[in-house]
Design an enzyme around this catalytic site. Sequence first.
Site, short mmCIF file in Angstrom:
data_model
loop_
_atom_site.label_atom_id
_atom_site.label_comp_id
_atom_site.label_asym_id
_atom_site.label_seq_id
_atom_site.Cartn_x
_atom_site.Cartn_y
_atom_site.Cartn_z
N SER A 267 2.83 -5.12 -15.26
CA SER A 267 2.82 -3.73 -15.74
C SER A 267 4.00 -2.92 -15.23
O SER A 267 4.34 -2.96 -14.05
CB SER A 267 1.53 -3.04 -15.30
OG SER A 267 1.58 -1.68 -15.69
N LYS A 268 4.60 -2.17 -16.14
CA LYS A 268 5.68 -1.25 -15.75
C LYS A 268 5.09 0.02 -15.13
O LYS A 268 5.82 0.85 -14.63
CB LYS A 268 6.53 -0.90 -16.98
CG LYS A 268 7.31 -2.09 -17.49
CD LYS A 268 8.28 -1.72 -18.59
CE LYS A 268 9.16 -2.94 -18.89
NZ LYS A 268 10.11 -2.71 -19.95
N ASP B 140 -3.84 -5.47 -12.66
CA ASP B 140 -4.90 -5.27 -13.65
C ASP B 140 -5.86 -6.44 -13.71
O ASP B 140 -5.45 -7.56 -13.98
CB ASP B 140 -4.26 -5.13 -15.04
CG ASP B 140 -4.28 -3.70 -15.48
OD1 ASP B 140 -5.31 -3.04 -15.25
OD2 ASP B 140 -3.27 -3.26 -16.03
N ASP C 129 -2.19 -9.72 -8.30
CA ASP C 129 -2.01 -9.15 -9.62
C ASP C 129 -2.71 -7.79 -9.59
O ASP C 129 -3.59 -7.56 -8.74
CB ASP C 129 -2.68 -10.09 -10.63
CG ASP C 129 -2.76 -9.50 -12.00
OD1 ASP C 129 -1.70 -9.13 -12.54
OD2 ASP C 129 -3.88 -9.39 -12.54
P1 B16 Z 1 2.33 -2.07 -19.11
P2 B16 Z 1 -1.16 -7.27 -14.72
C1 B16 Z 1 -0.64 -6.45 -17.19
O1 B16 Z 1 -0.92 -6.14 -15.84
C2 B16 Z 1 -1.90 -6.26 -18.03
O2 B16 Z 1 -2.84 -7.27 -17.70
C3 B16 Z 1 -1.55 -6.41 -19.49
O3 B16 Z 1 -2.69 -6.17 -20.29
C4 B16 Z 1 -0.43 -5.41 -19.85
O4 B16 Z 1 -0.02 -5.58 -21.20
C5 B16 Z 1 0.78 -5.67 -18.93
O5 B16 Z 1 0.37 -5.51 -17.59
C6 B16 Z 1 1.91 -4.69 -19.19
O6 B16 Z 1 1.49 -3.41 -18.81
O7 B16 Z 1 2.25 -1.80 -20.57
O8 B16 Z 1 1.63 -1.06 -18.24
O9 B16 Z 1 3.76 -2.32 -18.66
O10 B16 Z 1 -2.48 -7.90 -15.04
O11 B16 Z 1 0.02 -8.22 -14.74
O12 B16 Z 1 -1.21 -6.43 -13.46
MG MG Z 2 -4.18 -9.18 -14.60
#
Ligand code: B16
Ligand code: MG
Length: 211
Positions: free
Chosen positions: A114-115, A9, A7
Amino acid sequence: MKAFLFDLDGVLVSTEHNHFLAWQRCAHSLGIAFTEKENELLKGVSRVDSLKKILVLGAKTISTEEFEDLLISKNDFYLESIQDLNQSNLLPGVLDLLKSAKTKGIHLGVGSSSKNANFILDKLQIRSYFEVVIDGNGVKDPKPHPEVFLNGARALGLDPSVCMVFEDAASGIAAAKAGGFTAVGVGNPHIANMADIYLNDLTEFRVEQYA
Ligand code: B16
Ligand code: MG
C-alpha cells in the site's frame, strides 16, 4: 529470529473491505461485475496491478487517461472510507505481539504494497514500533516479487533466513518464500497450505518460541 516483518492490510489491520468497496465502485462504473470472490485476487496486489486485473476480468480496454483517473478515484473512495480508523481497529493480538517482540529485542518492520501504509500506521498509532516501513512507494516489483521484504531485511542489516514475514495474502506468502524468509500465514485459510506456519490470528503467536 532477529526480525519480524509485517504485511499491513489483513495482518495488522483489516481495510480489505474498504479496498473492495472502492474497487467495486470503479468496476461498476465500467460495467464490470465485481464481488468479494473476485476481490480475493486483489489482496496484497498493488493499486496498478489491481486495476489491470479488474480490466482482464471484464475483458475491457480503457485509455491511459481513464486508467489514471480511475486509480485516483479508487484511492479517493478508499481514503474517505478510512478517515475514522484508529487504534481500536487493530486486529486481535497485534499490540501485545508488538510490545512483547520489542521487549525481547526483536527488530520490527512493515512490508506493504500500500502507498497509504504510513498514513494508516499513524492513524493506528503504532508507527513508532517499526524501525523500517517499506511500502508501495519504494518498490519497483510488487508482491509476489520478494523486493518489498528484501528491502526491509536489507534496511535492518539482516539476512532473510533470520526474519519472519507475517502475511494474509497468497501474493505475500509467495513473496516471502521467494525471498528466503520464514512465512507466517495469518487469518486466511486459502493460504494455510502455502505458509510455513499458519495462525487464525496473531493471538495464537508465542513470541518466546521464536525470540
Ligand atoms: P494502496 P498490503 C495491499 O496492502 C492491499 O492488500 C491491497 O488490497 C491493495 O490494493 C494494496 O495494498 C495497494 O494499496 O491502493 O493503498 O496503495 O496487504 O500489502 O499491506
Ligand atoms: Mg495483506
